[in-house]
Design a protein around this motif. Sequence first.
Motif, PDB file in Angstrom:
ATOM      1  N   TYR A  23       4.916  14.558   2.754  1.00 32.70           N
ATOM      2  CA  TYR A  23       3.532  14.152   2.975  1.00 32.70           C
ATOM      3  C   TYR A  23       3.284  13.829   4.434  1.00 32.70           C
ATOM      4  CZ  TYR A  23       4.986   9.197   3.312  1.00 32.70           C
ATOM      5  OH  TYR A  23       5.558   8.014   3.703  1.00 32.70           O
ATOM      6  N   PHE A  24       1.997  13.769   4.774  1.00 29.96           N
ATOM      7  CA  PHE A  24       1.562  13.252   6.069  1.00 29.96           C
ATOM      8  C   PHE A  24       0.422  12.296   5.820  1.00 29.96           C
ATOM      9  CE2 PHE A  24      -1.656  13.157   9.358  1.00 29.96           C
ATOM     10  CZ  PHE A  24      -0.911  12.811  10.478  1.00 29.96           C
ATOM     11  N   ILE A  25       0.424  11.162   6.508  1.00 24.30           N
ATOM     12  CA  ILE A  25      -0.721  10.268   6.506  1.00 24.30           C
ATOM     13  C   ILE A  25      -0.907   9.744   7.930  1.00 24.30           C
ATOM     14  CG2 ILE A  25       0.653   8.255   5.789  1.00 24.30           C
ATOM     15  CD1 ILE A  25      -1.887   7.291   4.259  1.00 24.30           C
ATOM     16  N   GLY A  26      -2.128   9.781   8.411  1.00 20.68           N
ATOM     17  CA  GLY A  26      -2.409   9.332   9.766  1.00 20.68           C
ATOM     18  C   GLY A  26      -3.890   9.392  10.043  1.00 20.68           C
ATOM     19  N   TRP A 128       1.274  11.771  -2.717  1.00 28.62           N
ATOM     20  CA  TRP A 128       0.208  10.875  -2.276  1.00 28.62           C
ATOM     21  C   TRP A 128       0.517   9.423  -2.618  1.00 28.62           C
ATOM     22  CZ3 TRP A 128      -3.899  14.535  -4.708  1.00 28.62           C
ATOM     23  CH2 TRP A 128      -4.185  15.578  -3.815  1.00 28.62           C
ATOM     24  N   MET A 129       1.007   9.193  -3.834  1.00 36.29           N
ATOM     25  CA  MET A 129       1.327   7.827  -4.237  1.00 36.29           C
ATOM     26  C   MET A 129       2.447   7.257  -3.370  1.00 36.29           C
ATOM     27  SD  MET A 129      -0.743   6.785  -6.479  1.00 36.29           S
ATOM     28  CE  MET A 129       0.156   5.285  -6.868  1.00 36.29           C
ATOM     29  N   LEU A 130       3.430   8.076  -3.043  1.00 34.39           N
ATOM     30  CA  LEU A 130       4.502   7.626  -2.161  1.00 34.39           C
ATOM     31  C   LEU A 130       3.946   7.298  -0.774  1.00 34.39           C
ATOM     32  CD1 LEU A 130       7.556   7.190  -1.745  1.00 34.39           C
ATOM     33  CD2 LEU A 130       7.715   9.603  -1.079  1.00 34.39           C
ATOM     34  N   ALA A 131       3.035   8.127  -0.289  1.00 29.76           N
ATOM     35  CA  ALA A 131       2.455   7.911   1.038  1.00 29.76           C
ATOM     36  C   ALA A 131       1.709   6.588   1.119  1.00 29.76           C
ATOM     37  CB  ALA A 131       1.515   9.067   1.390  1.00 29.76           C
ATOM     38  N   LEU A 140      -5.134   1.989   1.197  1.00 30.55           N
ATOM     39  CA  LEU A 140      -5.420   2.884   0.075  1.00 30.55           C
ATOM     40  C   LEU A 140      -4.635   2.468  -1.161  1.00 30.55           C
ATOM     41  CD1 LEU A 140      -5.277   6.311   1.961  1.00 30.55           C
ATOM     42  CD2 LEU A 140      -7.318   4.981   1.377  1.00 30.55           C
ATOM     43  N   SER A 141      -5.193   2.752  -2.322  1.00 35.96           N
ATOM     44  CA  SER A 141      -4.521   2.464  -3.584  1.00 35.96           C
ATOM     45  C   SER A 141      -4.663   3.659  -4.520  1.00 35.96           C
ATOM     46  CB  SER A 141      -5.114   1.216  -4.250  1.00 35.96           C
ATOM     47  OG  SER A 141      -6.448   1.473  -4.684  1.00 35.96           O
ATOM     48  N   LYS A 142      -4.105   3.539  -5.687  1.00 38.35           N
ATOM     49  CA  LYS A 142      -4.124   4.633  -6.661  1.00 38.35           C
ATOM     50  C   LYS A 142      -5.547   5.075  -6.976  1.00 38.35           C
ATOM     51  CE  LYS A 142      -2.377   5.869 -11.255  1.00 38.35           C
ATOM     52  NZ  LYS A 142      -1.590   5.382 -12.420  1.00 38.35           N
ATOM     53  N   ARG A 143      -6.471   4.139  -6.993  1.00 37.67           N
ATOM     54  CA  ARG A 143      -7.856   4.477  -7.337  1.00 37.67           C
ATOM     55  C   ARG A 143      -8.510   5.353  -6.268  1.00 37.67           C
ATOM     56  NH1 ARG A 143     -11.559  -0.723  -7.552  1.00 37.67           N
ATOM     57  NH2 ARG A 143     -13.115   0.923  -7.803  1.00 37.67           N
ATOM     58  N   ASP A 144      -7.914   5.418  -5.085  1.00 40.22           N
ATOM     59  CA  ASP A 144      -8.472   6.228  -4.007  1.00 40.22           C
ATOM     60  C   ASP A 144      -8.045   7.692  -4.070  1.00 40.22           C
ATOM     61  OD1 ASP A 144      -9.871   4.094  -2.606  1.00 40.22           O
ATOM     62  OD2 ASP A 144      -7.882   3.337  -2.098  1.00 40.22           O
ATOM     63  N   ILE A 145      -7.159   8.035  -4.989  1.00 41.87           N
ATOM     64  CA  ILE A 145      -6.725   9.426  -5.149  1.00 41.87           C
ATOM     65  C   ILE A 145      -7.751  10.144  -6.023  1.00 41.87           C
ATOM     66  CG2 ILE A 145      -4.891  10.953  -5.927  1.00 41.87           C
ATOM     67  CD1 ILE A 145      -4.158   9.144  -3.536  1.00 41.87           C
ATOM     68  N   SER A 146      -8.519  11.033  -5.407  1.00 39.82           N
ATOM     69  CA  SER A 146      -9.602  11.699  -6.143  1.00 39.82           C
ATOM     70  C   SER A 146      -9.609  13.186  -5.822  1.00 39.82           C
ATOM     71  CB  SER A 146     -10.945  11.030  -5.813  1.00 39.82           C
ATOM     72  OG  SER A 146     -11.187  11.057  -4.420  1.00 39.82           O
ATOM     73  N   ILE A 184     -11.013   9.518  10.872  1.00 38.67           N
ATOM     74  CA  ILE A 184     -10.609  10.034   9.560  1.00 38.67           C
ATOM     75  C   ILE A 184      -9.152   9.686   9.262  1.00 38.67           C
ATOM     76  CG2 ILE A 184     -10.228  12.146   8.201  1.00 38.67           C
ATOM     77  CD1 ILE A 184     -13.124  11.709   8.566  1.00 38.67           C
ATOM     78  N   ILE A 185      -8.913   9.147   8.055  1.00 36.82           N
ATOM     79  CA  ILE A 185      -7.548   9.107   7.523  1.00 36.82           C
ATOM     80  C   ILE A 185      -7.285  10.462   6.877  1.00 36.82           C
ATOM     81  CG2 ILE A 185      -5.942   8.053   5.884  1.00 36.82           C
ATOM     82  CD1 ILE A 185      -7.615   5.484   6.074  1.00 36.82           C
ATOM     83  N   VAL A 186      -6.245  11.130   7.307  1.00 38.97           N
ATOM     84  CA  VAL A 186      -5.838  12.414   6.737  1.00 38.97           C
ATOM     85  C   VAL A 186      -4.604  12.177   5.871  1.00 38.97           C
ATOM     86  CG1 VAL A 186      -5.108  14.770   7.237  1.00 38.97           C
ATOM     87  CG2 VAL A 186      -6.702  13.612   8.783  1.00 38.97           C
ATOM     88  N   LEU A 187      -4.677  12.563   4.611  1.00 37.38           N
ATOM     89  CA  LEU A 187      -3.557  12.404   3.678  1.00 37.38           C
ATOM     90  C   LEU A 187      -3.236  13.775   3.094  1.00 37.38           C
ATOM     91  CD1 LEU A 187      -1.532  10.790   2.028  1.00 37.38           C
ATOM     92  CD2 LEU A 187      -3.385  10.144   0.474  1.00 37.38           C
ATOM     93  N   ILE A 188      -2.065  14.293   3.422  1.00 36.68           N
ATOM     94  CA  ILE A 188      -1.666  15.644   3.024  1.00 36.68           C
ATOM     95  C   ILE A 188      -0.422  15.589   2.153  1.00 36.68           C
ATOM     96  CG2 ILE A 188      -0.856  17.909   3.828  1.00 36.68           C
ATOM     97  CD1 ILE A 188      -2.315  17.337   6.474  1.00 36.68           C
ATOM     98  N   SER A 189      -0.452  16.315   1.056  1.00 32.06           N
ATOM     99  CA  SER A 189       0.767  16.644   0.326  1.00 32.06           C
ATOM    100  C   SER A 189       1.035  18.122   0.555  1.00 32.06           C
ATOM    101  CB  SER A 189       0.620  16.372  -1.176  1.00 32.06           C
ATOM    102  OG  SER A 189       1.712  16.949  -1.878  1.00 32.06           O
ATOM    103  N   ASN A 190       2.136  18.427   1.229  1.00 35.03           N
ATOM    104  CA  ASN A 190       2.499  19.833   1.408  1.00 35.03           C
ATOM    105  C   ASN A 190       3.145  20.288   0.108  1.00 35.03           C
ATOM    106  OD1 ASN A 190       2.775  22.281   2.645  1.00 35.03           O
ATOM    107  ND2 ASN A 190       4.717  21.764   3.629  1.00 35.03           N
ATOM    108  N   CYS A 191       2.365  20.967  -0.693  1.00 35.19           N
ATOM    109  CA  CYS A 191       2.626  21.155  -2.122  1.00 35.19           C
ATOM    110  C   CYS A 191       4.031  21.681  -2.449  1.00 35.19           C
ATOM    111  CB  CYS A 191       1.588  22.104  -2.697  1.00 35.19           C
ATOM    112  SG  CYS A 191       1.705  22.321  -4.482  1.00 35.19           S
ATOM    113  N   PRO A 192       4.713  21.022  -3.409  1.00 37.23           N
ATOM    114  CA  PRO A 192       6.050  21.445  -3.817  1.00 37.23           C
ATOM    115  C   PRO A 192       6.047  22.390  -5.022  1.00 37.23           C
ATOM    116  CG  PRO A 192       5.565  19.354  -4.825  1.00 37.23           C
ATOM    117  CD  PRO A 192       4.338  19.734  -4.022  1.00 37.23           C
TER     118      PRO A 192
END
Length: 214
Positions: A23-26, A128-131, A140-146, A184-192
Amino acid sequence: MIKESLLNPEHANTTYHIDAGDYFIGVVKAGSTFRLVDLEGNQAADTLFYNANDPAERYSATDTIREQGNVYLTAGSEIRSNQNNVMLEIVADTCGRHDTLGGACATESNTVRYDLEKRCMHACRDSWMLAITENPEFGLSKRDISHNINFFMNVPVTQAGGLTFEDGISAPGKYVEMIAKMDIIVLISNCPQLNNPCNGYNPTPVNMLVWDKR
């Protein structure tokens, strides 16, 4: 729409390498430009965006699709928030289109789509949850994953109104480039994902380049 960038990668202020499944978050500051690069082709980068000063304001697929009248993103597309504010504008794109409807893989969806034994496979929602767990400073929390955007992913809409996951239309070195219209907060999961063709059954790394506002 294919549109090449005028920016030189050698002049980027920062380059982040995101391994397959990582993941990336920044934060990307308003006025800065960032580019996602599909290094080996056929990779999906599942991405979420938030207002860095108020994370309750986040990317909205509904507002984005409604305002542009198109379910795909490409050069010229404005990425909008749940307050219908423009968060980012895609200013260059050598892939051609990016998915807004396919969603992100999860342990639950892997089980339903593929097999009970696939439940334990790593998934984007896990990333995302790990990030957000490892980086609580972003608030951010779980409820922010949309809703998310699947950059480089090919999800055609069928005539019956369904979705199919198909081989990617990207290729090694293809990229999409955006300018931030707010912090902007950028949250990326580089898909596995290994079970459908979105990554060519072989997840690979992507790069993220950032040019700071001048």
